[in-house]
Motif scaffolding. Sequence first.
Motif, mmCIF file in Angstrom:
data_model
loop_
_atom_site.group_PDB
_atom_site.id
_atom_site.type_symbol
_atom_site.label_atom_id
_atom_site.label_comp_id
_atom_site.label_asym_id
_atom_site.label_seq_id
_atom_site.Cartn_x
_atom_site.Cartn_y
_atom_site.Cartn_z
ATOM 1 N N GLY A 58 0.666 -1.205 -0.033
ATOM 2 C CA GLY A 58 -0.065 -0.037 -0.027
ATOM 3 C C GLY A 58 0.866 1.280 0.046
ATOM 4 O O GLY A 58 1.818 1.211 -0.318
ATOM 5 N N LYS A 59 0.342 2.292 0.234
ATOM 6 C CA LYS A 59 0.775 3.558 0.326
ATOM 7 C C LYS A 59 0.052 4.266 1.476
ATOM 8 O O LYS A 59 -1.037 4.375 1.901
ATOM 9 N N ILE A 60 1.024 5.521 1.937
ATOM 10 C CA ILE A 60 0.755 6.530 2.932
ATOM 11 C C ILE A 60 0.679 8.062 2.166
ATOM 12 O O ILE A 60 1.946 8.146 1.997
ATOM 13 N N PHE A 61 -0.393 8.638 2.286
ATOM 14 C CA PHE A 61 -0.295 10.097 1.968
ATOM 15 C C PHE A 61 -0.579 10.859 2.910
ATOM 16 O O PHE A 61 -1.514 10.723 3.792
ATOM 17 N N VAL A 62 0.178 11.991 3.100
ATOM 18 C CA VAL A 62 0.082 13.054 4.192
ATOM 19 C C VAL A 62 -0.389 14.490 3.496
ATOM 20 O O VAL A 62 0.609 14.899 2.602
ATOM 21 N N ILE A 63 -1.618 14.853 3.519
ATOM 22 C CA ILE A 63 -2.012 15.814 2.830
ATOM 23 C C ILE A 63 -2.468 17.197 3.933
ATOM 24 O O ILE A 63 -3.114 16.938 4.915
ATOM 25 N N PRO A 64 -2.057 18.520 3.513
ATOM 26 C CA PRO A 64 -2.407 19.659 4.481
ATOM 27 C C PRO A 64 -3.943 19.691 4.474
ATOM 28 O O PRO A 64 -4.537 19.548 3.590
#
Length: 112
Positions: free
Chosen positions: A89-95
């Motif tokens: 999978g993936k992890i995204f960090v978004i403001p």
Amino acid sequence: MKKIEAIIKPFKLDDVVDALAEVGVEGVTVSEVRGFGRQKGRTEVYKGAEYVVDFLPKIKLEVVLPDALIDSAVEAIRKTAHTGKIGDGKIFVIPVESALRIRTGERDEEAL
């Protein structure tokens, strides 16, 4: 504040949610999704015929947190969801610009 979106394997869901609770995460939104990345789906056999499953079942976790919790939450997801096999999978960090709790009218970090 930031939003973490993580795409993980379905069988890792309970472990990841438990790990997030241990680092202080109080709420998570979970969606069943389908997709593919580098693994490009998989081939299966049904009644002797071979066919390709293009979109694999995945789980999408979403959580909005104060900046102070982001690193520990991301690391908890990474360590717990890891199997070492393709498709982890993936992890995204978004403001996140703003948040509002509908019931009370609280804003931003107080709304979390």
